[in-house]
Design a protein around this motif. Structure first.
Motif: not given
Length: 325
Positions: A25-30, A109-118, A297-305
């Motif tokens: 797996v890939t972890v874009p947000l932790a 710890y990881r923030a390839a996806y920025d969750p602030d807007d969500l 959100f799913i699309d954005e996080l998959i792209a970040a991953a």
């Protein structure tokens, strides 16, 4: 702003990389969960890490043996709980407290996806009645299990003891009370664990439930701040008296000082630890987050991953290249 030492960030990142390899797996947000996230960590607190993952090969979603929905691992002082992106989206649709707090954590710890807007979108659209019952459940179940003096039945059901008289116990049930004979072998009297940490958990959850109910009745449904110190300073005075706030603040400070396991008895109170079972759905129920926003959100996080995965591949290629020179 909450923080953890740089070496903790490095350890978490290394362990997440190992988890990625083990589970493909890939972890874009932790982020940090638990006491570090809401500002109650002591010097000896463990590190709870929440993360979102995406299968390296998205075709696994169509396979008969699908990728895991959750990954839970204990690595010494570090405990990991991960949700795959589809599971996290479903939890957000249900206004799940843990999923919402993952987006709001101040330590990333990881923030390839920025969750602030969500996170801001969820704060505007979550269903308050779902959150209320989550917080109420945390307060009442922890009080019953750890603070109240109780009987445990052979099926592990717990009954808080209200009174002892004439060789019997009068205990609390979901529907009222019942009397149990002291020599009834189906029941055992147990010891409680009324520590600072348990009291603080109950206090925080009960205050969140009462606060949400009170602000909802004023037509705002303010989301309690994740930082408990911020909540006590900026939001709680609108609903609670100064004595209740100071009692909560004392628990928080003692937990921070490393006294979390100190036994202190009942510092919350039976009545306060049991917010009302029923609140008016006409006042407190909403439809919840829009499915279209969660799909985005799913699309954005998959792209970040995907971006994280490509960087990892290039990094491993450079390492292999240096080794072969």
């Amino acid at each position: 702003m909450a923080s953890v030492p740089a070496d903790i960030h490095e350890t978490v990142d290394d362990q997440l990389t190992a988890i990625e390899r083990e589970h493909d797996v890939t972890v874009p947000l932790a982020v940090a969960r638990g006491s570090h996230a809401w500002g109650a960590a002591s010097p000896d607190s463990d590190y709870d890490v929440g993360f979102v993952f995406v299968p390296t090969d998205l075709r696994r979603y169509a396979h008969l043996e699908r990728p895991p929905e959750t990954i839970v691992e204990d690595r010494g002082a570090f405990e990991y709980q991960g949700w795959d992106v589809r599971t996290l989206a479903r939890l957000l649709a249900d206004s799940n407290e843990g999923a919402i707090d993952l987006l709001r954590s101040p330590i990333r710890y990881r923030a390839a996806y920025d969750p602030d807007d969500l996170a801001a979108s969820i704060a505007r659209t979550y269903n308050p009645i779902d959150l209320y019952h989550t917080w109420r459940g945390i307060a009442t179940s922890n009080y019953r299990k750890y603070i109240s003096h109780h009987l445990v039945r052979s099926d592990d059901e717990r009954f808080p003891i209200l009174e002892t008289r004439d060789g019997t116990y009068v205990v609390e049930t979901d529907d009222g009370t019942m009397t149990v004979a002291a020599d009834d072998e189906r029941f055992q009297e147990t010891q409680t664990k009324s520590t600072v940490k348990r009291n603080l958990t109950i206090c925080r959850a009960a205050m969140a439930a009462y606060y949400l109910k009170a602000t909802g009745e004023r037509d705002t449904h303010d989301l309690p701040a994740l930082s408990f110190e911020t909540f006590l300073r900026e939001q709680a005075p609108a609903v609670f008296d100064s004595e209740r706030i100071e009692r909560a603040r004392e628990l928080l400070e003692r937990k921070r000082a490393g006294e979390g396991d100190a036994t202190i008895g009942d510092a919350v109170g039976r009545a306060f630890a049991q917010p009302p079972k029923r609140i008016d759905p006409d006042v407190h129920a909403r439809a919840g987050p829009a499915p279209a926003r969660l799909d985005a959100f799913i699309d954005e996080l998959i792209a970040a991953a995907h971006t994280v995965g490509q960087k990892s591949i290039r990094s491993r290629s450079r390492i292999r290249g240096r080794r072969h020179r």
